[in-house]
Design an enzyme around this catalytic site. Structure first.
Site, PDB file in Angstrom:
ATOM      1  N   SER A 133       0.882  -1.243  -0.071  1.00 16.00           N
ATOM      2  CA  SER A 133      -0.032   0.160  -0.164  1.00 16.00           C
ATOM      3  C   SER A 133       0.801   1.196  -0.040  1.00 16.00           C
ATOM      4  O   SER A 133       0.179   2.268  -0.153  1.00 16.00           O
ATOM      5  CB  SER A 133      -1.007  -0.110   1.054  1.00 16.00           C
ATOM      6  OG  SER A 133      -0.475  -0.540   2.217  1.00 16.00           O
ATOM      7  N   HIS A 163      -3.001  -2.822  -5.740  1.00 18.35           N
ATOM      8  CA  HIS A 163      -3.539  -2.576  -4.393  1.00 18.35           C
ATOM      9  C   HIS A 163      -5.067  -2.799  -4.109  1.00 18.35           C
ATOM     10  O   HIS A 163      -5.744  -2.019  -4.532  1.00 18.35           O
ATOM     11  CB  HIS A 163      -3.095  -0.910  -4.161  1.00 18.35           C
ATOM     12  CG  HIS A 163      -3.206  -0.594  -2.690  1.00 18.35           C
ATOM     13  ND1 HIS A 163      -3.383   0.804  -2.356  1.00 18.35           N
ATOM     14  CD2 HIS A 163      -3.330  -1.309  -1.857  1.00 18.35           C
ATOM     15  CE1 HIS A 163      -3.624   1.038  -1.077  1.00 18.35           C
ATOM     16  NE2 HIS A 163      -3.580  -0.435  -0.321  1.00 18.35           N
ATOM     17  N   GLU A 192      -6.373  -0.490  -7.240  1.00 18.57           N
ATOM     18  CA  GLU A 192      -5.307   0.700  -7.773  1.00 18.57           C
ATOM     19  C   GLU A 192      -4.246  -0.344  -8.584  1.00 18.57           C
ATOM     20  O   GLU A 192      -3.768  -1.123  -7.669  1.00 18.57           O
ATOM     21  CB  GLU A 192      -4.704   1.295  -6.643  1.00 18.57           C
ATOM     22  CG  GLU A 192      -5.223   2.531  -6.144  1.00 18.57           C
ATOM     23  CD  GLU A 192      -4.724   3.472  -5.022  1.00 18.57           C
ATOM     24  OE1 GLU A 192      -4.819   4.548  -5.091  1.00 18.57           O
ATOM     25  OE2 GLU A 192      -3.977   3.023  -4.179  1.00 18.57           O
ATOM     26  N   ASN A 215      -4.294   6.590  -0.474  1.00 13.73           N
ATOM     27  CA  ASN A 215      -3.776   6.860   0.739  1.00 13.73           C
ATOM     28  C   ASN A 215      -2.923   8.026   0.967  1.00 13.73           C
ATOM     29  O   ASN A 215      -3.039   8.714   1.926  1.00 13.73           O
ATOM     30  CB  ASN A 215      -2.944   5.671   1.094  1.00 13.73           C
ATOM     31  CG  ASN A 215      -3.757   4.462   1.771  1.00 13.73           C
ATOM     32  OD1 ASN A 215      -4.816   4.408   1.887  1.00 13.73           O
ATOM     33  ND2 ASN A 215      -3.140   3.278   1.658  1.00 13.73           N
TER      34      ASN A 215
END
Ligand code: 3H9
Length: 695
Positions: free
Chosen positions: A406, A427, A439, A477
């Site tokens: 991540s 991801h 992702e 994120n």
């Protein structure tokens, strides 16, 4: 007639065939063609008219691309009324998906026949609208008010069998729509049926519409369209005449057409489809995907394996010990049991997926036949590089080697193999068999075929796959870290975490940042903060109450205490009084004088932080288009769909105003609030984020 509608006379029957691929949307040419077709049929002296669609479907609705532009005649509601008013017997034969304005044309027809696989519904609320061509007036006359409220406010599709039970269709017949339509018209004519207008049917109701309105508004977390649709159905019951009800429906429809939510939801509709269409992948073939490997059987690995199995992709899962493989099996079986209980899979399928479709092993040699492997082990570069070295040694040539990291650098992971062109980041978001976002992280040497295979996997798993470049946290994120930090700064400066969470959920997020932290486990973010601390810029403000909470061993839901206190058997938590003390201590240590924040300011700062970071992500090319960011936030972070995503929200607010606010916040903290160059550029050029999607 227009090219979109062909007219053919077969004895006493006029046949109107729609041909407006791909989904026979009711654009102006189709509407004109239908009107001309009905008029010609009446002039020709036939007895009946058959309407059906060529290609894959009956009409899938009004043409969404026309919304927001000046409407052109004939308007759909008038066309529907005209069809219904025809003295001829009008029959619709439905296949594919009869949706929105499409179903409204069918409801205006006097009789309806469908193939068994046909599906129908009024999904306008999902676009921030409501049925606007008689759907709220005619459907309840066939199904009753309660069933119509259920169908219209949910926007759900009804299958042919249910439609027959509800009286929405009169007959189901196997065959192609032209054949079954002609046969049904002949049957009706032979039986000597009379014209039957839905709008002339009586309608009774015992529903408390105010209560329904409130219930639906609450359920939609502030989404207006389903609640406003209830008022449309109310008009069907209470208006003096059918036409008065139609008029009220039109007013409500036009009101919704003017809303920001309509813009946001339609942006979401088109972006969801555009996000996987990458110009760089035009003409690039993905590799075969017949079997998948997963490394690591923790929550994430087991979730990824479950997602693959549910998509009928056999899985080989590698763990380090026999005990760990047994635990991984337990997790996967638990996930699949959930799917079994919810009726998503049959017992037979469950047995197959937990039987021959799933292999667990401690030996990497078991991966020799898989086409793609996803590594989901501990987030440590050394561990990951070690795993990729082993994958390089055991996987067949051409196998795609993916990391579910991540935040780690996929280039560095790829360098542990002799085939960096086959390495990509995939991801997933937890729980991976439920969350829709994927992702797809492109490393420096990732080949187009490898990238295409990542997207093909996303499609197979029914995920929304979004391309991301490499940076700390990738698209999602990284942006989340920014708005979470803005939330912490507000708390350090005097807002309470509970005020922030309340404002954020009031906006439409399912959770605020502090409740979310408790759910995910505060220790996870704490570890990331410790990792970043040594390289932190000296100008960065650092709230410490978060660290203090974690130092006390309170990690959120898993320890029963975090920003909230969680009691066994109770849903949600109550504010943890110790948190206020920690915040006061932090303020004292940092010499901060607490002040009040209005709810408006809390929301504005939260959103501006999100937009500013998102603009940096696009400006740096981490996301190629602003719609990519919007889809990441919608499908991975609970951003309310009715605002379309943070950058669509910013466009709707006006970028100049957003930038002005960011600059005003920067007066007190010009490090965190440094405006994104792309945002400044768009404002200077008078452009919007949406303009970047069109390039
Ligand atoms: C309405 O009807 C209002 C009325 O009550 C009142 C009016 C006054 N228009 O999804 P796909 C495009 S509101 C224009 O990939 P699938 C779509 O963008 C409308 N374009 O295929 C895509 O284009 P591209 C109520 C449309 O098989 C291509 O068609 N109706 C429309 O997975 C293929 O679509 C709806 O809300 C449209 N109406 O799913 C139905 N629909 O290839 C919306 C699709 O360039 N549509 N396109 O990317 C759907 O739910 C799905 O598209 C459908 C097919 C189930 C039909």
């Amino acid at each position: 007639m227009t090219d979109a509608i062909t007219y053919e006379r077969i004895g006493d029957i006029a046949v109107l065939k729609a041909q407006n691929p791909p989904v026979n949307a009711l654009g102006v040419d189709v509407r004109r063609g239908l009107l001309a077709g009905i008029e010609q049929a009446e002039a020709d002296g036939v007895k009946a008219v058959l309407i059906y669609g060529d290609g894959r479907t009956y009409f899938a609705g009004a043409d969404i691309r026309e919304f927001g532009k000046t409407p052109l005649e004939p308007y759909l509601p008038d066309l529907c009324n005209r069809i219904e008013a025809s003295p001829l017997i009008v029959v619709s034969a439905m296949h594919g998906t009869a949706l929105g304005g499409g179903l409204e044309i069918a409801l205006s027809s006097h009789y309806r026949v469908a193939v068994p696989s046909a599906r129908m519904g009024l999904p306008e609320v999902n676009l921030g609208l409501m049925p606007g061509a008689g759907g709220t007036q005619r459907l309840p006359r066939l199904t009753g008010v309660e069933a119509a409220i259920g169908i219209i406010t949910s926007g759900r599709q009804v299958d042919a069998t249910e439609a027959l039970e509800l009286g929405v269709v009169d007959k189901i017949t196997e065959g192609d729509p032209r054949e079954i339509g002609l046969a049904y018209v002949k049957e009706l004519l032979d039986a000597g049926v009379v014209r039957r207008a839905t709008g002339e049917l009586p309608l009774a109701s015992g529903v408390d519409f105010d209560a329904e309105y409130d219930r639906v508004l609450k359920k939609g977390r502030g989404q207006l369209s389903p609640a406003v649709a209830v008022r449309g159905i109310q008009a069907a019951v209470e208006a003096d005449s059918f036409l008065a009800g139609m008029k009220r429906e039109r007013e409500l429809f036009m009101e919704l057409m003017e809303t920001d939510q309509r813009q946001g939801l339609i942006h979401a509709f088109f972006s969801e489809r555009a996000v996987s269409k990458l110009p760089e992948l035009k003409g690039v073939e993905s590799r075969a995907l017949n079997a998948m490997g997963v490394i690591g059987g923790g929550t994430m690995g087991a979730g990824i394996a479950t997602a693959a199995l549910l998509a009928n992709l056999p899985v080989v899962l590698i763990e380090m010990t026999g005990e760990a493989t047994a635990m991984a099996r337990g997790r996967i079986e638990g996930n699949l049991e959930g799917a079994l209980k919810r009726g998503k899979i049959s017992q037979e399928k469950y047995d197959h997926l937990t039987g021959e479709a799933l292999v667990l092993s401690t030996d990497y040699a078991a991966l020799s036949d898989v086409d793609l492997v996803v590594e989901a082990v501990f987030e440590s570069m050394d561990v990951k590089r070690d795993v990729f070295g082993k994958l390089d040694a055991h996987c067949k040539p051409g196998a795609v080697l993916a990391s579910n990291t991540s935040y780690l650098d996929v280039d560095e992971i790829a360098a542990a193999t002799s085939r960096p062109q086959d390495v990509v980041g995939l991801h997933f978001f937890s729980p991976a068999h439920i969350m829709k976002l994927l992702e797809v992280v492109v490393a420096k040497e990732t080949s187009p075929e490898t990238l295409a295979t990542g997207f093909a996997l996303g499609k197979l798993l029914k995920k929304v796959a979004v391309r991301s470049g490499i940076c700390d946290g990738f698209i999602g994120n990284r942006i989340m870290n920014a708005y979470r930090r803005a939330a912490e700064y507000m708390v350090l400066d005097g807002a309470s975490p509970y005020q922030v969470d309340k404002v954020v959920t009031g906006f439409g997020f399912p959770m605020g940042p502090f409740a979310m932290g408790d759910l995910a486990g505060l220790d996870i973010n704490w570890a990331a903060r410790k990792r970043r601390a040594p390289t932190r810029d000296a100008r960065e403000r650092v709230p410490m109450f978060y660290e203090m909470l974690c130092e006390g061993g309170d990690f959120g839901q898993k320890t029963g205490k975090g920003f909230y206190i969680y009691e066994e058997g109770k849903r949600g938590g109550v504010p943890n009084p110790a948190v206020a003390e920690l915040i006061a201590k932090d303020q004292a240590q940092q010499g901060v004088t607490a002040r009040d924040f209005s709810d408006e300011e809390v929301l504005r700062r939260y959103m501006c932080a999100m937009v500013n970071e998102a603009a940096k992500v696009v400006g740096e090319g981490i996301a190629q288009r602003s719609l990519d960011v919007d889809m990441v936030m919608l499908f991975g972070y609970g951003f309310p769909r009715f605002f379309g995503g943070p950058l669509k929200w910013a466009d709707i607010q006006g970028l100049e105003a957003v930038l002005a606010d960011i600059k005003s916040y920067a007066r007190a903290d010009d490090f965190f609030w440094a405006p994104a160059p792309l945002l400044e550029q768009l404002v200077a050029e008078g452009k919007s984020f949406d303009d970047l999607n069109k390039g």
